[in-house]
Design a protein around this motif. Structure first.
Motif, short mmCIF file in Angstrom:
data_model
loop_
_atom_site.label_atom_id
_atom_site.label_comp_id
_atom_site.label_asym_id
_atom_site.label_seq_id
_atom_site.Cartn_x
_atom_site.Cartn_y
_atom_site.Cartn_z
N ALA A 63 1.01 -1.18 -0.38
CA ALA A 63 -0.05 -0.18 0.04
C ALA A 63 0.41 0.95 -0.01
N ALA A 64 1.96 1.12 1.32
CA ALA A 64 2.89 2.35 0.87
C ALA A 64 3.29 2.46 -0.58
N ALA A 65 3.81 1.20 -1.65
CA ALA A 65 4.59 1.92 -2.85
C ALA A 65 3.16 2.47 -3.78
N MET A 66 2.53 1.48 -3.39
CA MET A 66 1.04 1.90 -4.49
C MET A 66 0.54 3.86 -4.50
N GLY A 67 0.16 3.92 -3.33
CA GLY A 67 0.33 4.94 -2.49
C GLY A 67 1.27 6.58 -3.19
N ALA A 68 2.99 5.80 -3.27
CA ALA A 68 3.73 6.62 -3.33
C ALA A 68 3.62 7.43 -4.94
N LEU A 69 2.93 6.43 -6.25
CA LEU A 69 3.14 6.59 -7.09
C LEU A 69 2.77 8.00 -7.65
N LYS A 70 3.22 8.73 -8.55
CA LYS A 70 2.45 10.54 -8.73
C LYS A 70 1.78 10.10 -9.90
N PRO B 55 -7.31 6.40 -9.31
CA PRO B 55 -5.88 5.87 -8.13
C PRO B 55 -5.71 5.19 -8.00
N ALA B 56 -4.50 4.75 -7.36
CA ALA B 56 -3.87 3.63 -7.41
C ALA B 56 -4.17 3.08 -6.03
N THR B 57 -5.66 2.05 -5.83
CA THR B 57 -6.14 1.46 -4.78
C THR B 57 -6.17 0.67 -4.34
N VAL B 58 -5.99 -0.14 -3.08
CA VAL B 58 -5.56 -1.29 -2.01
C VAL B 58 -6.80 -1.40 -1.66
N LEU B 59 -7.50 -2.72 -1.65
CA LEU B 59 -8.91 -3.15 -1.26
C LEU B 59 -7.89 -4.85 -0.71
N VAL B 60 -8.82 -4.84 1.38
CA VAL B 60 -8.47 -6.22 1.48
C VAL B 60 -9.92 -6.55 1.42
N VAL B 61 -10.13 -7.65 0.90
CA VAL B 61 -11.43 -8.36 1.31
C VAL B 61 -11.41 -9.74 1.26
N GLU B 62 -12.33 -10.53 1.26
CA GLU B 62 -13.52 -11.84 1.59
C GLU B 62 -12.91 -12.42 0.47
N LYS B 63 -12.83 -13.60 0.49
CA LYS B 63 -12.43 -14.69 -1.25
C LYS B 63 -13.94 -14.65 -1.67
N ASN B 64 -15.63 -14.35 -1.26
CA ASN B 64 -16.44 -14.10 -2.31
C ASN B 64 -16.77 -13.15 -2.64
N ASN B 65 -15.96 -12.10 -2.86
CA ASN B 65 -16.43 -10.50 -2.42
C ASN B 65 -16.13 -10.94 -4.37
N PRO B 66 -17.24 -10.12 -4.65
CA PRO B 66 -17.18 -9.85 -6.58
C PRO B 66 -16.20 -9.92 -7.49
N ILE B 67 -15.42 -8.65 -6.47
CA ILE B 67 -14.22 -7.80 -7.66
C ILE B 67 -13.52 -8.83 -7.77
N LEU B 68 -13.95 -9.93 -7.34
CA LEU B 68 -12.48 -11.30 -7.94
C LEU B 68 -12.93 -11.79 -8.54
N SER B 69 -14.17 -11.83 -9.11
CA SER B 69 -14.90 -12.47 -10.45
C SER B 69 -14.91 -11.95 -12.18
N GLN B 70 -14.67 -10.68 -11.41
CA GLN B 70 -14.39 -9.85 -12.67
C GLN B 70 -12.70 -9.17 -13.06
N GLU B 71 -12.51 -8.66 -14.48
CA GLU B 71 -11.55 -8.39 -14.58
C GLU B 71 -11.28 -6.63 -14.55
N VAL B 72 -10.39 -6.62 -13.57
CA VAL B 72 -9.99 -5.16 -13.28
C VAL B 72 -9.47 -4.79 -14.40
N PHE B 73 -9.55 -3.41 -15.27
CA PHE B 73 -8.87 -2.99 -15.92
C PHE B 73 -8.25 -1.50 -16.02
N GLY B 74 -7.69 -1.79 -14.33
CA GLY B 74 -6.93 -0.32 -13.67
C GLY B 74 -6.30 -1.17 -12.84
#
Ligand code: NAP
Length: 474
Positions: free
Chosen positions: A303-310, A362-381
């Protein structure tokens, strides 16, 4: 900057049935109006490719190789110009665009070397009754369809082997990013590709025009890179004339950090696997699975490395994360994140859509459960959902819980454990302790709904060759 904005058909730059605006997604400004093709232009491209086929397929492999080598050299010499074009129409940062041009050019160099090495076979049949002679011939007129995320490399990964094999072709670039492909046509012309061998159309109506070309019996081969959804549709379209197809489709790559991984290296690799191209890559790590004992350290450092991106327009000094290709694509990313948060994702970084012009996220970091819907989609970002796991078996099961199977990433200090995990994951490519493995000299392609066939490596040219067996009485 000089731009090419006309269609390229039979060695001529021509107007079509209208124009399409090309937008700089960093600002929303229209940077060019590019000619679009109606039915007449699409059919003229098929005519030209068909007419050029007999001579090109008989051109000596060495001559084809030298044209490809020349194209490689021109592309390298003009890499700043091409990278600027890519950045302007696609939104990615200049350093990513430069990396793409270098990668794109390498396909010309690799296939210039492959053009003269097509294998064959001559042997006695097991019963001794004849000689078995196996040779290869170019498939013929090929339709090449490419996406917007790598406007140069996805084109050269098809043009290189098609030219090397002796096929003629029609390239159809993505509507968002035609300028790069048009510049590549100019390079091909200067490298000495004869007229009609390569043509470019940008249909005003993509679906109907592509369908028309796929139902012309002179077209024998479809090489597509893009979403699984459009790939499925094109496989159905190709069934009517039983076309050869190669499909490089979507991905939803797992990034597995086992409990013995070197976490600093894993974070470095994660930044590459996730953030190359701003996360808009079929190879992008999309689902992070991290062992519980190292999860806190990994999440904090990542998260620190992601947050440092310009975050800045692609051509701005020091930009590390540019715009998505369009507001529409950016909004798709935002919707997936919002749905993930609504389903319980914990936001460690980002997750807010910025105001103002430009398709930024923005660069985004999430902590999710294994059934979270984002895991079944291709996130192009630039979005990294992280799931914590307890055993290697669980990590493999989670990694395989997708209809996609393009690429996977595994981090472990124990190579045997890394290889066992790689072998158990259902994907066409696995990176062990690396964030990037794409290489023109290696076979690129997916299992399951990520595709059919391979591009690059020794296999790439075979997507453009037919096998012919000649049985000889001697
Ligand atoms: P897309 O929507 O599938 O479009 C890809 C290409 O297909 C574009 O040129 C598009 O043209 C064309 N197309 C769209 N609808 C069509 C139809 N009905 N008939 C014929 N052609 C059609 O994909 P994208 O959004 O540009 O690219 C992102 C996708 O590509 C992601 O899923 C990514 O994973 C995948 N991808 C895969 C690889 C790989 O090697 N496996 C590499 C890069 C990207 P228009 O622009 O005119 O709509």
């Amino acid at each position: 900057m000089q731009l090419k904005t006309e269609l390229y058909i039979d060695g001529q730059w021509v107007q079509g049935d209208g124009t399409l605006p090309v937008v700089d997604p960093s600002t929303g400004a229209v940077i060019a109006e590019v000619a679009t093709a109606g039915a007449a232009e699409c059919m003229a491209a098929v005519d030209a490719a068909h007419k050029a086929l007999p001579a090109w397929s008989k051109t000596a492999p060495r001559v084809r190789a030298e044209i490809l080598r020349k194209a490689f050299e021109i592309m390298v010499a003009e890499s700043d110009h091409l990278a600027t074009l890519i950045s302007m129409e696609n939104g990615k940062v200049f350093s990513d665009a430069k990396g793409e041009v270098a990668y794109a050019a390498e396909f010309f160099r690799w296939f210039s070397e492959e053009a003269v090495r097509t294998p064959g076979d001559f042997r006695l049949s097991p019963s001794g009754d004849k000689r078995i002679l196996v040779t290869h011939q170019p498939i013929g007129v090929s339709l090449l369809i490419t996406p917007w995320n790598f406007p140069a490399a996805m084109a050269t990964r098809k043009i290189g082997p098609a030219l090397a094999a002796g096929c003629t072709m029609i390239l159809k670039p993505a509507g968002e990013t035609p300028l790069t492909a048009l510049w590549i046509m100019d390079i091909m012309e200067r490298a000495g590709v004869p007229k009609g061998v390569i043509n470019l159309v940008l249909p005003s109506q993509t679906g109907p025009m592509i369908s028309k070309m796929l139902h012309d019996p002179r077209v024998r081969n479809l090489s597509f890179t893009g979403s699984t959804q459009v790939g499925q549709l094109l496989i159905r379209e190709s069934a009517d004339l039983v076309l050869r197809t190669s499909m490089e489709l979507g991905g939803n790559a797992p990034f597995v950090v086992l409990d013995d991984a070197n976490i600093d290296e894993a974070v470095k690799g994660a930044m590459l696997a996730k953030m190359r191209n701003g996360g808009a890559a079929c190879t992008a790590a999309n689902r992070f699975f991290v062992a519980r004992t190292v999860a806190d350290e990994f999440i904090t450092k990542f998260a620190a490395a992601m947050g440092a991106l310009k975050v800045a327009p692609g051509l701005a000094d020091g930009a590390q994360l540019g715009a998505s290709v369009s507001i529409k694509e950016r909004n798709k990313i935002a919707e997936l994140v919002d749905a993930s948060v609504a389903a319980g994702a914990e936001v460690k970084l980002g997750a807010t859509t910025p105001e103002g012009p430009g398709a930024f996220y923005p660069a985004t970091v999430l902590v999710v459960e294994k059934n979270n819907p984002i895991l079944s989609q291709e996130v192009f970002g630039p979005v990294a959902p992280i799931v914590i796991f307890d055993t290697d078996e669980e990590a493999i099961e989670l990694a395989n819980a997708t209809e996609y199977g393009l690429i996977s990433y595994v981090y472990s200090e124990d190579l045997a454990r890394g290889i066992r995990t790689a072998e158990a994951i259902e994907s066409g490519m696995v990176a062990i302790n690396r964030g990037v493995i794409s290489d023109p000299a290696a076979p690129f392609g997916g299992y399951k709904q990520s595709g059919l066939g391979r591009e690059g490596g020794f296999d790439g040219i075979h997507e453009f060759l037919e096998i012919k067996y000649i049985g000889v009485e001697i």
